[in-house]
Design an enzyme around this catalytic site. Structure first.
Site, mmCIF file in Angstrom:
data_model
loop_
_atom_site.group_PDB
_atom_site.id
_atom_site.type_symbol
_atom_site.label_atom_id
_atom_site.label_comp_id
_atom_site.label_asym_id
_atom_site.label_seq_id
_atom_site.Cartn_x
_atom_site.Cartn_y
_atom_site.Cartn_z
ATOM 1 N N GLU A 113 38.505 43.094 36.126
ATOM 2 C CA GLU A 113 39.931 43.163 36.453
ATOM 3 C C GLU A 113 40.758 42.353 35.461
ATOM 4 O OE1 GLU A 113 42.912 42.208 40.248
ATOM 5 O OE2 GLU A 113 40.922 41.301 40.198
ATOM 6 N N GLU A 137 46.374 43.513 48.431
ATOM 7 C CA GLU A 137 46.101 42.120 48.085
ATOM 8 C C GLU A 137 47.422 41.441 47.779
ATOM 9 O OE1 GLU A 137 43.177 39.662 45.160
ATOM 10 O OE2 GLU A 137 44.655 40.962 44.222
#
Length: 177
Positions: free
Chosen positions: A77, A175
Protein backbone atom coordinates in the site's frame (compact mmCIF):
# COMPACT_ATOMS: atom_id res chain seq x y z
CA UNK A 1 2.45 -12.00 17.25
CA UNK A 2 5.13 -9.57 16.20
CA UNK A 3 4.03 -6.80 13.88
CA UNK A 4 5.56 -7.60 10.48
CA UNK A 5 6.35 -3.93 9.86
CA UNK A 6 10.01 -3.45 9.15
CA UNK A 7 12.15 -1.07 7.20
CA UNK A 8 11.96 -3.14 4.03
CA UNK A 9 14.16 -0.61 2.27
CA UNK A 10 17.03 -2.17 4.25
CA UNK A 11 17.98 -5.73 3.34
CA UNK A 12 19.38 -6.34 6.81
CA UNK A 13 15.83 -6.23 8.23
CA UNK A 14 14.46 -8.86 5.85
CA UNK A 15 15.28 -11.92 7.97
CA UNK A 16 13.25 -10.55 10.88
CA UNK A 17 10.48 -9.46 8.51
CA UNK A 18 10.16 -12.93 6.98
CA UNK A 19 9.97 -14.54 10.44
CA UNK A 20 7.26 -12.09 11.49
CA UNK A 21 5.48 -12.45 8.15
CA UNK A 22 5.40 -16.24 8.48
CA UNK A 23 3.77 -15.79 11.88
CA UNK A 24 1.27 -13.29 10.41
CA UNK A 25 0.40 -15.83 7.72
CA UNK A 26 -0.32 -18.43 10.41
CA UNK A 27 -2.66 -15.99 12.14
CA UNK A 28 -4.31 -15.20 8.79
CA UNK A 29 -4.78 -18.94 8.28
CA UNK A 30 -6.35 -19.30 11.73
CA UNK A 31 -8.69 -16.34 11.09
CA UNK A 32 -9.47 -17.49 7.55
CA UNK A 33 -8.26 -14.11 6.28
CA UNK A 34 -7.47 -13.86 2.59
CA UNK A 35 -4.58 -11.43 2.85
CA UNK A 36 -1.91 -9.83 5.01
CA UNK A 37 -0.85 -6.20 4.64
CA UNK A 38 2.88 -5.57 4.93
CA UNK A 39 4.10 -2.01 5.10
CA UNK A 40 7.48 -0.89 3.85
CA UNK A 41 8.44 1.72 6.40
CA UNK A 42 10.39 4.95 6.06
CA UNK A 43 12.88 5.90 3.40
CA UNK A 44 16.31 6.18 5.02
CA UNK A 45 18.36 9.17 3.95
CA UNK A 46 21.64 7.24 3.96
CA UNK A 47 20.87 5.05 0.90
CA UNK A 48 20.13 5.74 -2.73
CA UNK A 49 16.45 5.34 -3.62
CA UNK A 50 17.30 2.77 -6.30
CA UNK A 51 18.97 0.57 -3.66
CA UNK A 52 15.97 0.95 -1.36
CA UNK A 53 13.54 0.04 -4.12
CA UNK A 54 15.57 -3.03 -5.09
CA UNK A 55 15.42 -4.16 -1.45
CA UNK A 56 11.63 -3.62 -1.41
CA UNK A 57 11.18 -5.64 -4.60
CA UNK A 58 13.30 -8.47 -3.15
CA UNK A 59 11.28 -8.48 0.09
CA UNK A 60 7.93 -8.52 -1.68
CA UNK A 61 9.07 -11.17 -4.15
CA UNK A 62 9.77 -13.52 -1.25
CA UNK A 63 6.66 -12.43 0.70
CA UNK A 64 4.49 -13.06 -2.38
CA UNK A 65 5.85 -16.60 -2.68
CA UNK A 66 5.28 -17.21 1.04
CA UNK A 67 1.74 -15.83 0.90
CA UNK A 68 0.87 -17.80 -2.22
CA UNK A 69 2.19 -21.04 -0.69
CA UNK A 70 -0.13 -20.39 2.29
CA UNK A 71 -3.09 -19.70 -0.01
CA UNK A 72 -2.97 -16.00 0.85
CA UNK A 73 -2.03 -12.70 -0.75
CA UNK A 74 0.26 -10.00 0.57
CA UNK A 75 -0.87 -6.41 0.02
CA UNK A 76 1.42 -3.48 -0.68
CA UNK A 77 0.00 0.00 0.00
CA UNK A 78 1.12 3.50 -0.85
CA UNK A 79 0.60 5.92 2.05
CA UNK A 80 0.51 9.70 1.96
CA UNK A 81 3.47 11.63 3.29
CA UNK A 82 1.58 14.94 3.28
CA UNK A 83 -0.34 14.43 6.53
CA UNK A 84 -0.17 10.95 7.98
CA UNK A 85 3.15 9.32 7.12
CA UNK A 86 5.96 11.82 6.55
CA UNK A 87 9.15 10.15 5.37
CA UNK A 88 7.39 6.97 4.25
CA UNK A 89 9.08 5.21 1.33
CA UNK A 90 6.07 4.32 -0.80
CA UNK A 91 3.82 7.33 -1.38
CA UNK A 92 2.85 6.77 -5.02
CA UNK A 93 0.16 4.34 -6.15
CA UNK A 94 1.82 4.25 -9.56
CA UNK A 95 5.06 3.08 -7.93
CA UNK A 96 3.18 0.47 -5.88
CA UNK A 97 1.69 -0.83 -9.13
CA UNK A 98 5.13 -0.74 -10.75
CA UNK A 99 6.54 -2.81 -7.90
CA UNK A 100 3.67 -5.29 -8.32
CA UNK A 101 4.48 -5.43 -12.04
CA UNK A 102 8.15 -6.06 -11.28
CA UNK A 103 7.41 -8.79 -8.72
CA UNK A 104 4.82 -10.22 -11.15
CA UNK A 105 3.48 -12.88 -8.79
CA UNK A 106 -0.14 -13.75 -7.93
CA UNK A 107 0.77 -13.63 -4.24
CA UNK A 108 1.22 -9.82 -4.35
CA UNK A 109 -1.55 -7.28 -4.89
CA UNK A 110 -1.88 -3.56 -4.31
CA UNK A 111 -4.22 -2.24 -1.66
CA UNK A 112 -5.55 0.95 -3.25
CA UNK A 113 -6.51 3.59 -0.68
CA UNK A 114 -8.47 6.50 -2.17
CA UNK A 115 -7.64 8.75 0.78
CA UNK A 116 -3.88 8.31 0.59
CA UNK A 117 -3.88 8.53 -3.20
CA UNK A 118 -5.93 11.72 -3.33
CA UNK A 119 -3.93 13.30 -0.51
CA UNK A 120 -0.83 12.76 -2.67
CA UNK A 121 -2.53 14.59 -5.55
CA UNK A 122 -3.09 11.49 -7.64
CA UNK A 123 -5.99 11.23 -10.07
CA UNK A 124 -7.54 7.78 -9.47
CA UNK A 125 -8.56 7.36 -13.12
CA UNK A 126 -5.06 8.11 -14.37
CA UNK A 127 -3.39 5.87 -11.81
CA UNK A 128 -5.71 2.87 -12.06
CA UNK A 129 -6.66 2.70 -15.73
CA UNK A 130 -5.23 -0.45 -17.27
CA UNK A 131 -3.83 -1.65 -13.94
CA UNK A 132 -6.81 -2.89 -11.92
CA UNK A 133 -5.60 -6.47 -12.33
CA UNK A 134 -2.90 -5.58 -9.79
CA UNK A 135 -5.40 -4.25 -7.20
CA UNK A 136 -6.58 -6.74 -4.60
CA UNK A 137 -8.49 -4.45 -2.26
CA UNK A 138 -9.79 -0.88 -2.10
CA UNK A 139 -10.13 1.29 1.00
CA UNK A 140 -11.97 4.57 1.39
CA UNK A 141 -11.89 7.60 3.65
CA UNK A 142 -12.82 11.12 2.69
CA UNK A 143 -10.35 13.92 2.20
CA UNK A 144 -9.45 16.12 3.79
CA UNK A 145 -9.71 14.79 7.33
CA UNK A 146 -9.76 11.02 6.82
CA UNK A 147 -13.36 10.79 7.96
CA UNK A 148 -16.35 8.84 6.64
CA UNK A 149 -17.30 9.16 2.96
CA UNK A 150 -19.43 12.24 2.40
CA UNK A 151 -17.66 14.35 5.01
CA UNK A 152 -15.07 15.81 2.63
CA UNK A 153 -14.58 16.75 -0.99
CA UNK A 154 -14.30 13.40 -2.75
CA UNK A 155 -17.12 12.66 -5.20
CA UNK A 156 -17.85 9.12 -4.03
CA UNK A 157 -20.57 8.25 -6.55
CA UNK A 158 -18.11 9.17 -9.33
CA UNK A 159 -15.29 7.14 -7.71
CA UNK A 160 -17.51 4.08 -7.27
CA UNK A 161 -18.56 4.35 -10.93
CA UNK A 162 -14.87 4.54 -11.85
CA UNK A 163 -14.12 1.32 -9.96
CA UNK A 164 -17.01 -0.43 -11.70
CA UNK A 165 -15.94 0.95 -15.07
CA UNK A 166 -12.40 -0.34 -14.52
CA UNK A 167 -13.73 -3.78 -13.61
CA UNK A 168 -13.17 -3.83 -9.86
CA UNK A 169 -15.58 -6.29 -8.21
CA UNK A 170 -13.87 -6.82 -4.86
CA UNK A 171 -14.63 -5.56 -1.39
CA UNK A 172 -14.37 -1.92 -0.38
CA UNK A 173 -13.00 -1.36 3.08
CA UNK A 174 -13.86 1.61 5.26
CA UNK A 175 -10.78 2.97 7.03
CA UNK A 176 -11.46 6.34 8.57
CA UNK A 177 -11.44 8.24 11.83
Amino acid sequence: INDPRRHLTKRETHVDFFADFAEALQVAQHLNAAAVLATIGPAPNDRPRSEQRAAVVEAFSQAARMAHAAGKVVFIEALNSVVDHPGFFLTSTAEALDIADEVNHPGLKVLYDFYHSIMMGEDPRSVLTGRMHRVGHVQVADAPGRHEPGSGKIDWPAQMRLLAELGYTGAIGLEYK
